[in-house]
Design a protein around this motif. Sequence first.
Motif, PDB file in Angstrom:
ATOM      1  N   GLY A   1       4.846  13.941  14.355  1.00 58.75           N
ATOM      2  CA  GLY A   1       4.461  15.256  13.848  1.00 58.75           C
ATOM      3  C   GLY A   1       3.990  15.288  12.412  1.00 58.75           C
ATOM      4  O   GLY A   1       3.597  16.346  11.919  1.00 58.75           O
ATOM      5  N   GLY A   2       4.025  14.164  11.712  1.00 59.43           N
ATOM      6  CA  GLY A   2       3.557  14.157  10.327  1.00 59.43           C
ATOM      7  C   GLY A   2       2.063  14.420  10.231  1.00 59.43           C
ATOM      8  O   GLY A   2       1.308  14.172  11.172  1.00 59.43           O
ATOM      9  N   GLN A   3       1.671  14.971   9.095  1.00 55.26           N
ATOM     10  CA  GLN A   3       0.250  15.247   8.879  1.00 55.26           C
ATOM     11  C   GLN A   3      -0.222  14.639   7.559  1.00 55.26           C
ATOM     12  O   GLN A   3       0.447  14.759   6.532  1.00 55.26           O
ATOM     13  N   LEU A   4      -1.353  13.972   7.643  1.00 57.70           N
ATOM     14  CA  LEU A   4      -2.053  13.461   6.473  1.00 57.70           C
ATOM     15  C   LEU A   4      -1.151  12.582   5.612  1.00 57.70           C
ATOM     16  O   LEU A   4      -0.615  11.603   6.099  1.00 57.70           O
TER      17      LEU A   4
ATOM     18  N   ASN B   1       0.865  -1.183   0.000  1.00 60.09           N
ATOM     19  CA  ASN B   1       0.000   0.000   0.000  1.00 60.09           C
ATOM     20  C   ASN B   1       0.899   1.230   0.000  1.00 60.09           C
ATOM     21  O   ASN B   1       1.401   1.642   1.037  1.00 60.09           O
ATOM     22  N   LEU B   2       1.115   1.808  -1.178  1.00 54.81           N
ATOM     23  CA  LEU B   2       2.078   2.900  -1.311  1.00 54.81           C
ATOM     24  C   LEU B   2       1.586   4.190  -0.661  1.00 54.81           C
ATOM     25  O   LEU B   2       2.399   5.020  -0.239  1.00 54.81           O
ATOM     26  N   ILE B   3       0.285   4.372  -0.550  1.00 47.68           N
ATOM     27  CA  ILE B   3      -0.238   5.562   0.138  1.00 47.68           C
ATOM     28  C   ILE B   3       0.112   5.475   1.623  1.00 47.68           C
ATOM     29  O   ILE B   3       0.589   6.444   2.234  1.00 47.68           O
ATOM     30  N   GLU B   4      -0.119   4.301   2.196  1.00 44.94           N
ATOM     31  CA  GLU B   4       0.244   4.112   3.605  1.00 44.94           C
ATOM     32  C   GLU B   4       1.743   4.261   3.803  1.00 44.94           C
ATOM     33  O   GLU B   4       2.208   4.928   4.734  1.00 44.94           O
ATOM     34  N   ALA B   5       2.527   3.662   2.911  1.00 48.27           N
ATOM     35  CA  ALA B   5       3.977   3.672   3.073  1.00 48.27           C
ATOM     36  C   ALA B   5       4.561   5.071   2.942  1.00 48.27           C
ATOM     37  O   ALA B   5       5.580   5.387   3.560  1.00 48.27           O
ATOM     38  N   THR B   6       3.934   5.936   2.154  1.00 50.03           N
ATOM     39  CA  THR B   6       4.457   7.278   1.945  1.00 50.03           C
ATOM     40  C   THR B   6       4.347   8.126   3.195  1.00 50.03           C
ATOM     41  O   THR B   6       5.190   8.993   3.447  1.00 50.03           O
ATOM     42  N   GLN B   7       3.334   7.879   4.000  1.00 51.54           N
ATOM     43  CA  GLN B   7       3.162   8.706   5.199  1.00 51.54           C
ATOM     44  C   GLN B   7       3.629   8.024   6.481  1.00 51.54           C
ATOM     45  O   GLN B   7       3.809   8.689   7.505  1.00 51.54           O
ATOM     46  N   ASP B   8       3.871   6.722   6.422  1.00 54.77           N
ATOM     47  CA  ASP B   8       4.169   5.959   7.642  1.00 54.77           C
ATOM     48  C   ASP B   8       5.653   6.030   7.991  1.00 54.77           C
ATOM     49  O   ASP B   8       6.504   5.726   7.151  1.00 54.77           O
TER      50      ASP B   8
END
Length: 477
Positions: free
Chosen positions: A357-360, A267-274
């Motif tokens: 501290g990351g967002q979205l 899941n590249l969307i999850e991996a980009t923010q995780d």
Amino acid sequence: MKPSPNFRIEHDLIGDRELPNAVYYGVHTLRALENFPITGTPIHTYPDLVNALASIKKAAALANHELGLLDAARCQAIVAACDEVLAGQWHEHFVVDVIQGGAGTSTNMNANEVIANRGLELMGHAKGEFRHLHPNEHVNMGQSTNDVYPSALRIAMWHGATRLADELEHLRQAFAAKAEEFRDVLKMGRTQMQDAVPMTLGQELETHAEMLAEDRLRLLEARTLIGELNMGGTAIGTGITAHPDYAACVIRHLREITGLAVVNSSNLIEATQDCGGYVHLSGILKRIATKLSKTCNDLRLLSSGPRAGLGEINLPAVQAGSSIMPGKVNPVIPEVVNQIAYEVIGNDVTVTFAAEGGQLQLNAFEPIIAHSIFKSLRHLGAGCRTLADRCVSGISANEQHMRDAVTRSIGIVTALNPYIGYAHATAVAQAAHASGGSVYDIVLERGLMTREQLDAVLRPEILTRPVPLDLAPKRAA
């Protein structure tokens, strides 16, 4: 804007800027140098990161050419430039500060510009003639900072973790060798800084070797987890602007180039923010640091003195210890490793807050995460090597001093519990403490055991390991 001699003009959305012809970076990097004069530590301080960026750019070029999106001439130029970087060239042109705003965009553009400008030279063009090979259009094709930068960090951390695992093993072997050397040297164990029961110095040092072995396994597990990338996710993980087959293709090439068993996230969307992989790795580094610091505390305690402390072991004298006290030698190697541990623990706090501290769909604070973890990996590795070579390998034991302490200790009465019973053992311990006499003599005086029985029970091999019940002497009357 007309360039001065030995300079060239490059353009970005803000305007034109003049750059020296000698540098391979471009206008985006120049602005980052002006915007982020933070630590004075350029990204080329971490060669693993520079090499990881070059590996990704090479893999991307090969993937885009394979998919029919990048012509052969440009692909060959990018690949050749990346190979030079991987061979150690041009690292000095990766100059942006490790701590930067923009979620790593300045680092990605620094790589794009260096590779594009060197590629242009290889194609027979001048630096800055980007119509022939463009940093964004060609070097960054199918990519975003948001998949390149975290993937490069993870590849670099994989290499750093591998080196640290090697240094942990080196230190483990040093402790294991000393444990074998002192396997039969009797001494007192201590709990809560009070005499407990006897053990051997070999057993004590073997525990440190075992702790290092356990931590090394945890580090290798974390290394595997950090190998999950988000290549092909581009901006937020949806893969916009990338070919549908690009993600799988670039990972295949990346595995071949790096020799690492990296994988793409499902899941590249999850991996980009995780940032969970960073938090986990940093937590393992904190674990290693905490236990390594405890080990150094023990070495300093055991070597304290030499006359007014425990004085059970001697650490190698590596430098004079005082500018005023003649002959003083301090445990400087354990002390420096303690300080490394404190830094690593602080770095872990930084990683924790930055990850939180990351967002979205993106975490903008990966640069400070990267800097913190890279420092922890590097300094822990150096600390392990220094501790092994400059301290542990030269430890010597004050054997008679430790044996005398066992003889004087009240703690050995614990070994007599199976033979004289807890009540008699307590009375003997109280009498020894009050009179300053030895447990051995008081037991003899009270007729609780014979000398032969005491000598048999108080042998090192009996005192320091479990004894089968059928081998134990009968309880004295």
